[in-house]
Design a protein around this motif. Structure first.
Motif, PDB file in Angstrom:
ATOM      1  N   GLY A 139       0.800  -1.144  -0.072  1.00 53.53           N
ATOM      2  CA  GLY A 139       0.119  -0.058   0.037  1.00 53.53           C
ATOM      3  C   GLY A 139       0.880   1.277   0.016  1.00 53.53           C
ATOM      4  N   VAL A 140       1.968   1.326   0.611  1.00 51.16           N
ATOM      5  CA  VAL A 140       2.684   2.184   0.777  1.00 51.16           C
ATOM      6  C   VAL A 140       3.267   2.642  -0.560  1.00 51.16           C
ATOM      7  CG1 VAL A 140       5.081   3.189   1.729  1.00 51.16           C
ATOM      8  CG2 VAL A 140       3.562   2.185   3.196  1.00 51.16           C
ATOM      9  N   VAL A 141       3.885   1.507  -1.224  1.00 51.01           N
ATOM     10  CA  VAL A 141       4.501   1.740  -2.491  1.00 51.01           C
ATOM     11  C   VAL A 141       3.330   2.262  -3.659  1.00 51.01           C
ATOM     12  CG1 VAL A 141       5.694   0.493  -4.361  1.00 51.01           C
ATOM     13  CG2 VAL A 141       6.193  -0.076  -2.083  1.00 51.01           C
ATOM     14  N   GLY A 142       2.443   1.615  -3.430  1.00 55.28           N
ATOM     15  CA  GLY A 142       1.148   2.095  -4.623  1.00 55.28           C
ATOM     16  C   GLY A 142       0.827   3.611  -4.163  1.00 55.28           C
ATOM     17  N   LEU A 143       0.675   3.840  -2.935  1.00 52.61           N
ATOM     18  CA  LEU A 143       0.350   5.420  -2.712  1.00 52.61           C
ATOM     19  C   LEU A 143       1.359   6.229  -3.134  1.00 52.61           C
ATOM     20  CD1 LEU A 143      -1.288   7.498  -1.637  1.00 52.61           C
ATOM     21  CD2 LEU A 143      -0.638   7.048   0.608  1.00 52.61           C
ATOM     22  N   LEU A 144       2.629   5.879  -2.817  1.00 57.14           N
ATOM     23  CA  LEU A 144       4.094   6.521  -3.197  1.00 57.14           C
ATOM     24  C   LEU A 144       4.083   6.901  -4.786  1.00 57.14           C
ATOM     25  CD1 LEU A 144       6.397   8.312  -2.255  1.00 57.14           C
ATOM     26  CD2 LEU A 144       7.480   6.177  -2.241  1.00 57.14           C
ATOM     27  N   ALA A 145       3.601   5.600  -5.413  1.00 52.66           N
ATOM     28  CA  ALA A 145       3.724   5.879  -6.872  1.00 52.66           C
ATOM     29  C   ALA A 145       2.596   6.925  -7.381  1.00 52.66           C
ATOM     30  CB  ALA A 145       3.328   4.366  -7.674  1.00 52.66           C
ATOM     31  N   LEU A 146       1.490   6.600  -6.811  1.00 52.58           N
ATOM     32  CA  LEU A 146       0.356   7.508  -7.348  1.00 52.58           C
ATOM     33  C   LEU A 146       0.684   9.281  -6.922  1.00 52.58           C
ATOM     34  CD1 LEU A 146      -2.596   7.828  -8.270  1.00 52.58           C
ATOM     35  CD2 LEU A 146      -3.526   7.452  -6.075  1.00 52.58           C
ATOM     36  N   PHE A 147       1.248   9.355  -5.763  1.00 55.79           N
ATOM     37  CA  PHE A 147       1.579  10.696  -5.509  1.00 55.79           C
ATOM     38  C   PHE A 147       2.633  11.360  -6.412  1.00 55.79           C
ATOM     39  CE2 PHE A 147       4.237  13.726  -3.079  1.00 55.79           C
ATOM     40  CZ  PHE A 147       3.414  14.468  -2.770  1.00 55.79           C
ATOM     41  N   ILE A 148       3.829  10.128  -6.770  1.00 56.52           N
ATOM     42  CA  ILE A 148       4.766  10.880  -7.623  1.00 56.52           C
ATOM     43  C   ILE A 148       4.065  11.057  -9.015  1.00 56.52           C
ATOM     44  CG2 ILE A 148       6.868  10.364  -8.747  1.00 56.52           C
ATOM     45  CD1 ILE A 148       7.658   8.309  -6.247  1.00 56.52           C
ATOM     46  N   PHE A 149       3.396  10.124  -9.609  1.00 54.83           N
ATOM     47  CA  PHE A 149       2.679  10.195 -10.989  1.00 54.83           C
ATOM     48  C   PHE A 149       1.858  11.333 -10.908  1.00 54.83           C
ATOM     49  CE2 PHE A 149      -1.238   9.288 -13.446  1.00 54.83           C
ATOM     50  CZ  PHE A 149      -0.417   8.899 -14.746  1.00 54.83           C
ATOM     51  N   ALA A 150       1.250  11.726  -9.931  1.00 52.58           N
ATOM     52  CA  ALA A 150       0.427  13.075  -9.892  1.00 52.58           C
ATOM     53  C   ALA A 150       1.206  14.178 -10.011  1.00 52.58           C
ATOM     54  CB  ALA A 150      -0.633  13.105  -8.609  1.00 52.58           C
ATOM     55  N   LEU A 151       2.140  14.313  -9.090  1.00 49.49           N
ATOM     56  CA  LEU A 151       3.461  15.494  -9.087  1.00 49.49           C
ATOM     57  C   LEU A 151       3.801  15.365 -10.422  1.00 49.49           C
ATOM     58  CD1 LEU A 151       4.857  15.703  -5.485  1.00 49.49           C
ATOM     59  CD2 LEU A 151       2.859  17.049  -6.613  1.00 49.49           C
ATOM     60  N   SER A 152       4.375  14.578 -11.121  1.00 52.54           N
ATOM     61  CA  SER A 152       5.121  14.493 -12.133  1.00 52.54           C
ATOM     62  C   SER A 152       4.173  15.017 -13.576  1.00 52.54           C
ATOM     63  CB  SER A 152       5.433  12.956 -12.758  1.00 52.54           C
ATOM     64  OG  SER A 152       6.347  12.406 -11.709  1.00 52.54           O
ATOM     65  N   TRP A 153       3.206  14.858 -13.523  1.00 48.66           N
ATOM     66  CA  TRP A 153       2.087  15.215 -14.486  1.00 48.66           C
ATOM     67  C   TRP A 153       1.870  16.733 -14.241  1.00 48.66           C
ATOM     68  CZ3 TRP A 153       1.261  13.946 -19.155  1.00 48.66           C
ATOM     69  CH2 TRP A 153       0.964  12.844 -19.717  1.00 48.66           C
ATOM     70  N   LEU A 154       1.882  17.165 -13.067  1.00 46.59           N
ATOM     71  CA  LEU A 154       1.717  18.645 -12.785  1.00 46.59           C
ATOM     72  C   LEU A 154       3.081  19.305 -13.321  1.00 46.59           C
ATOM     73  CD1 LEU A 154       0.115  20.889 -11.244  1.00 46.59           C
ATOM     74  CD2 LEU A 154       1.002  20.440  -9.207  1.00 46.59           C
ATOM     75  N   ALA A 155       4.177  18.694 -12.615  1.00 46.88           N
ATOM     76  CA  ALA A 155       5.380  19.362 -12.994  1.00 46.88           C
ATOM     77  C   ALA A 155       5.591  19.379 -14.692  1.00 46.88           C
ATOM     78  CB  ALA A 155       6.708  18.517 -12.456  1.00 46.88           C
ATOM     79  N   ALA A 156       5.026  18.254 -15.240  1.00 46.49           N
ATOM     80  CA  ALA A 156       5.152  18.537 -16.669  1.00 46.49           C
ATOM     81  C   ALA A 156       4.574  19.723 -17.310  1.00 46.49           C
ATOM     82  CB  ALA A 156       4.590  17.150 -17.467  1.00 46.49           C
ATOM     83  N   ALA A 157       3.278  19.968 -16.844  1.00 50.55           N
ATOM     84  CA  ALA A 157       2.521  21.203 -17.107  1.00 50.55           C
ATOM     85  C   ALA A 157       3.446  22.452 -16.973  1.00 50.55           C
ATOM     86  CB  ALA A 157       1.227  20.944 -16.411  1.00 50.55           C
ATOM     87  N   LEU A 158       3.926  22.449 -15.829  1.00 50.38           N
ATOM     88  CA  LEU A 158       4.797  23.690 -15.343  1.00 50.38           C
ATOM     89  C   LEU A 158       5.752  23.855 -16.235  1.00 50.38           C
ATOM     90  CD1 LEU A 158       4.474  23.385 -11.299  1.00 50.38           C
ATOM     91  CD2 LEU A 158       3.165  25.147 -12.900  1.00 50.38           C
ATOM     92  N   GLY A 159       6.623  22.797 -16.577  1.00 49.63           N
ATOM     93  CA  GLY A 159       7.529  22.820 -17.251  1.00 49.63           C
ATOM     94  C   GLY A 159       7.365  23.545 -18.620  1.00 49.63           C
TER      95      GLY A 159
END
Length: 252
Positions: A139-159
């Motif tokens: 569950g920790v790995v899954g939630l962490l992956a989801l969190f990173i996935f969300a921030l990465s898409w947001l970071a892509a938009a900001l980039g």
């Protein structure tokens, strides 16, 4: 199928770039580790819970700080690709446009899961003792992956929104700021009233509380649902924003 193959090709390209720039991974790990050591050995003794208990309390926040810092590099990488003209070369090739963004985001998730694992290893060396069973670790790995996935898409938009890599790096400062105004390092109840409300109702706090609950067996309550909803909302906003900005920036 072509889009998936193109995305895999872009992923391979970005992984190769990361392996050729080990300094980026070193910094991604070194900064959270330094912050971890600082909080434990400089501030930990002053905490009412004691240094040993504070290690267990603070590590989930450090993990998210590491993930946020690592995901922010996606913005710089995309902005650099635009500035150097490689995106224009990709446009001249018969590849799916979405593959460029997908390759960056998936590489970010894989890279940051690895660096987060290294940070957890260092934390264990200095006294972190999680009580999670294999299912909770999943569950920790899954939630962490989801969190990173969300921030990465947001970071892509900001980039894509930034005009140069320096501006892209500045835009992602919020990724480093939010964990400090959450339950990552101190309970939100200890904060002033005007700050407590923000700390309780921002996206990082429920993710941290869920991870802390999974790792240490503390109560989770409705934090898990809120964490998933926040991550899904951020990912959707980032995905839609990145797609629209990519089309605008690469319009013929």
């Amino acid at each position: 199928m072509n889009a998936l193959q193109d995305s895999a090709t872009m992923l391979d390209r970005n992984i190769r770039h990361t392996l050729r720039s080990p300094d980026m991974m070193i910094m991604t790990v070194a900064l959270p580790v330094i912050i971890l050591l600082m909080f434990i050995y400089v501030f930990g003794g002053a905490m009412s819970m004691g240094r040993g208990a504070y290690v267990d309390y603070v590590v989930p926040g450090i993990i998210l700080l590491c993930a946020g810092f690592g995901a922010s590099t996606t913005a710089v990488a995309l902005s650099t690709d635009l500035a150097e003209g490689i995106i224009d070369r990709f446009r001249a090739m018969a590849i799916a446009r979405s593959a460029v963004l997908t390759g960056h985001v998936v590489e970010s998730v894989l890279r940051n899961l690895i660096t987060s694992g290294l940070v957890i290893g260092v934390a264990m060396l200095i006294g972190f003792r999680p009580t999670a069973d294999p299912l909770r670790w999943l569950g920790v790995v899954g939630l962490l992956a989801l969190f990173i996935f969300a921030l990465s898409w947001l970071a892509a938009a900001l980039g894509l929104l930034a005009r140069n890599p320096e501006a892209a790096n500045g835009f992602t400062f919020v990724f480093m700021f939010l964990p400090y105004v959450s339950s990552a390092f101190v309970p939100t109840e200890s904060m002033p009233t005007w700050l407590h409300g923000f700390a309780e109702n921002q996206p990082v706090t429920p993710v941290i509380e869920t991870m802390r609950g999974l790792l240490m067996g503390t109560p989770i309550g409705d934090s898990a649902l809120l964490a998933v909803l926040w991550c899904a909302g951020i990912a959707l906003a980032g995905y839609l924003g990145a797609g629209a900005l990519f089309r605008r920036r690469t319009r013929a």
